[in-house]
Motif scaffolding. Structure first.
Motif, PDB file in Angstrom:
ATOM      1  N   SER A  89       0.837  -1.212   0.000  1.00  4.78           N
ATOM      2  CA  SER A  89       0.000   0.000   0.000  1.00  4.78           C
ATOM      3  C   SER A  89       0.867   1.256   0.000  1.00  4.78           C
ATOM      4  O   SER A  89       0.514   2.262  -0.623  1.00  4.78           O
ATOM      5  CB  SER A  89      -0.916  -0.005   1.229  1.00  4.78           C
ATOM      6  N   VAL A  90       2.001   1.179   0.687  1.00  2.00           N
ATOM      7  CA  VAL A  90       2.928   2.312   0.699  1.00  2.00           C
ATOM      8  C   VAL A  90       3.426   2.598  -0.712  1.00  2.00           C
ATOM      9  O   VAL A  90       3.523   3.754  -1.143  1.00  2.00           O
ATOM     10  CB  VAL A  90       4.112   2.029   1.651  1.00  2.00           C
ATOM     11  N   SER A  91       3.717   1.542  -1.458  1.00  2.00           N
ATOM     12  CA  SER A  91       4.178   1.715  -2.840  1.00  2.00           C
ATOM     13  C   SER A  91       3.128   2.411  -3.690  1.00  2.00           C
ATOM     14  O   SER A  91       3.444   3.267  -4.527  1.00  2.00           O
ATOM     15  CB  SER A  91       4.516   0.346  -3.453  1.00  2.00           C
ATOM     16  N   VAL A  92       1.875   2.060  -3.460  1.00  2.00           N
ATOM     17  CA  VAL A  92       0.775   2.699  -4.200  1.00  2.00           C
ATOM     18  C   VAL A  92       0.695   4.183  -3.851  1.00  2.00           C
ATOM     19  O   VAL A  92       0.494   5.045  -4.731  1.00  2.00           O
ATOM     20  CB  VAL A  92      -0.562   1.996  -3.888  1.00  2.00           C
ATOM     21  N   VAL A  93       0.869   4.500  -2.563  1.00  2.00           N
ATOM     22  CA  VAL A  93       0.830   5.897  -2.124  1.00  2.00           C
ATOM     23  C   VAL A  93       1.929   6.697  -2.808  1.00  2.00           C
ATOM     24  O   VAL A  93       1.710   7.831  -3.272  1.00  2.00           O
ATOM     25  CB  VAL A  93       0.971   5.974  -0.589  1.00  2.00           C
ATOM     26  N   PHE A  94       3.132   6.124  -2.869  1.00  2.00           N
ATOM     27  CA  PHE A  94       4.243   6.801  -3.536  1.00  2.00           C
ATOM     28  C   PHE A  94       3.913   7.121  -4.997  1.00  2.00           C
ATOM     29  O   PHE A  94       4.315   8.154  -5.533  1.00  2.00           O
ATOM     30  CB  PHE A  94       5.504   5.938  -3.493  1.00  2.00           C
ATOM     31  N   ASP A  95       3.181   6.228  -5.621  1.00  2.00           N
ATOM     32  CA  ASP A  95       2.896   6.378  -7.058  1.00  2.00           C
ATOM     33  C   ASP A  95       1.780   7.387  -7.332  1.00  2.00           C
ATOM     34  O   ASP A  95       1.692   7.902  -8.463  1.00  2.00           O
ATOM     35  CB  ASP A  95       2.500   5.026  -7.666  1.00  2.00           C
ATOM     36  N   HIS A  96       0.949   7.677  -6.357  1.00  2.00           N
ATOM     37  CA  HIS A  96      -0.247   8.489  -6.633  1.00  2.00           C
ATOM     38  C   HIS A  96      -0.318   9.811  -5.872  1.00  2.00           C
ATOM     39  O   HIS A  96      -1.225  10.620  -6.131  1.00  2.00           O
ATOM     40  CB  HIS A  96      -1.510   7.675  -6.321  1.00  2.00           C
ATOM     41  N   LEU A 103       2.345  12.882   2.624  1.00  2.00           N
ATOM     42  CA  LEU A 103       2.575  12.666   4.053  1.00  2.00           C
ATOM     43  C   LEU A 103       1.287  12.273   4.759  1.00  2.00           C
ATOM     44  O   LEU A 103       1.276  11.359   5.590  1.00  2.00           O
ATOM     45  CB  LEU A 103       3.157  13.934   4.687  1.00  2.00           C
ATOM     46  N   THR A 104       0.194  12.936   4.415  1.00  2.00           N
ATOM     47  CA  THR A 104      -1.086  12.659   5.075  1.00  2.00           C
ATOM     48  C   THR A 104      -1.556  11.233   4.811  1.00  2.00           C
ATOM     49  O   THR A 104      -1.912  10.489   5.727  1.00  2.00           O
ATOM     50  CB  THR A 104      -2.157  13.651   4.590  1.00  2.00           C
ATOM     51  N   VAL A 105      -1.554  10.857   3.543  1.00  2.00           N
ATOM     52  CA  VAL A 105      -2.014   9.514   3.179  1.00  2.00           C
ATOM     53  C   VAL A 105      -1.046   8.457   3.694  1.00  2.00           C
ATOM     54  O   VAL A 105      -1.449   7.385   4.171  1.00  2.00           O
ATOM     55  CB  VAL A 105      -2.167   9.395   1.648  1.00  2.00           C
ATOM     56  N   LEU A 106       0.242   8.768   3.626  1.00  2.00           N
ATOM     57  CA  LEU A 106       1.255   7.824   4.088  1.00  2.00           C
ATOM     58  C   LEU A 106       1.099   7.530   5.580  1.00  2.00           C
ATOM     59  O   LEU A 106       1.190   6.367   6.016  1.00  2.00           O
ATOM     60  CB  LEU A 106       2.647   8.394   3.814  1.00  2.00           C
ATOM     61  N   THR A 173      15.253   8.909  -3.341  1.00  2.00           N
ATOM     62  CA  THR A 173      16.200   8.028  -2.643  1.00  2.00           C
ATOM     63  C   THR A 173      15.485   7.161  -1.614  1.00  2.00           C
ATOM     64  O   THR A 173      15.697   5.941  -1.546  1.00  2.00           O
ATOM     65  CB  THR A 173      17.297   8.859  -1.952  1.00  2.00           C
ATOM     66  N   ARG A 174      14.635   7.816  -0.815  1.00  2.00           N
ATOM     67  CA  ARG A 174      13.897   7.066   0.205  1.00  2.00           C
ATOM     68  C   ARG A 174      12.971   6.038  -0.444  1.00  2.00           C
ATOM     69  O   ARG A 174      12.859   4.904   0.025  1.00  2.00           O
ATOM     70  CB  ARG A 174      13.063   8.027   1.062  1.00  2.00           C
ATOM     71  N   GLN A 175      12.323   6.437  -1.502  1.00  2.00           N
ATOM     72  CA  GLN A 175      11.403   5.534  -2.187  1.00  2.00           C
ATOM     73  C   GLN A 175      12.154   4.320  -2.739  1.00  2.00           C
ATOM     74  O   GLN A 175      11.670   3.183  -2.641  1.00  2.00           O
ATOM     75  CB  GLN A 175      10.690   6.276  -3.317  1.00  2.00           C
ATOM     76  N   GLN A 176      13.336   4.553  -3.315  1.00  2.00           N
ATOM     77  CA  GLN A 176      14.112   3.452  -3.871  1.00  2.00           C
ATOM     78  C   GLN A 176      14.631   2.528  -2.770  1.00  2.00           C
ATOM     79  O   GLN A 176      14.636   1.289  -2.915  1.00  2.00           O
ATOM     80  CB  GLN A 176      15.292   4.001  -4.688  1.00  2.00           C
TER      81      GLN A 176
END
Length: 209
Positions: A89-96, A103-106, A173-176
């Motif tokens: 789900s975190v990956s989806v948040v990063f993408d959208h 930050l809020t959704v994460l 960087t953090r996402q990767q």
């Protein structure tokens, strides 16, 4: 010979006594032989029974250990899947999402993750106590990677909390880093499942523990 030659004929009473003693000796030997046979038979029966009991105890012990391992591995796998779903789900948040919305959704998505990580760690401790080396080693890699991914996301949340405008490079960087840990955790989970199948004798396409 005759009595005149000075030789006394054998006494019939002595002959009977001798025959009686001989018959008693033969009878006693027969009884002793029977007793020895009975004792030997009893010893062999006892040894055989003891071996059967030991084999039964060993089989029961092995079955109990297998059942315990299967339950503990299943619990770890369930905990890992929950962390995996949250991480996905975190990956989806990063993408959208981006900026403040990210930050809020994460923060909302990550809400169950700390408790999930606690459960994952506790289940691994049980695996560490009872599992074989290949199972424990793969489980450890899985847990380490998932926890490292969670820590990376936690750093990102801190970055957003201290800086309203997180740079694109920092975010990337953090996402990767998160994606690398997540994928490594998934790979370790496959190794864990393979080790479990091998240890428990579960066919490749059979039911997982």
């Amino acid at each position: 010979m005759s009595e005149r030659d000075g030789v006394k004929p054998p006494d019939r009473t002595d002959l009977r006594r001798h025959e009686f003693r001989l018959s008693m000796l033969v009878a006693s030997m027969a009884v002793v032989g029977t007793l020895i046979g009975s004792v030997c038979g009893g010893v062999f029966t006892l040894l055989n029974t003891s071996n059967q009991v030991e084999a039964t105890v060993n089989q029961s012990s092995n079955e109990f250990l297998r059942t315990q391992r299967q339950q503990i591995y299943s619990e770890l796998l369930t905990a890992a899947n929950e962390v995996s779903i949250t991480s996905g789900s975190v990956s989806v948040v990063f993408d959208h999402f981006d900026g403040p919305d990210l930050l809020t959704v994460l923060a909302e998505v990550l809400r169950p993750l700390p408790q999930q990580n606690v459960v994952l760690g506790s289940k691994f401790t049980a695996v560490e106590l009872i599992g074989s080396e290949p199972v424990v080693e793969s489980a450890r890699r899985m847990v380490v990677e998932y926890l490292a991914g969670s820590e990376t996301v936690g750093w990102l949340s801190t970055d957003f909390a201290t800086d309203d405008a997180v740079s694109a490079d920092a975010l990337s960087t953090r996402q990767q880093q998160f994606a690398d840990h997540f994928q490594a955790g998934m790979s370790a989970k496959e190794d864990f499942l393979a080790a479990v199948r091998d240890e428990l004798g579960i066919p490749e396409h059979g039911d997982l523990p």
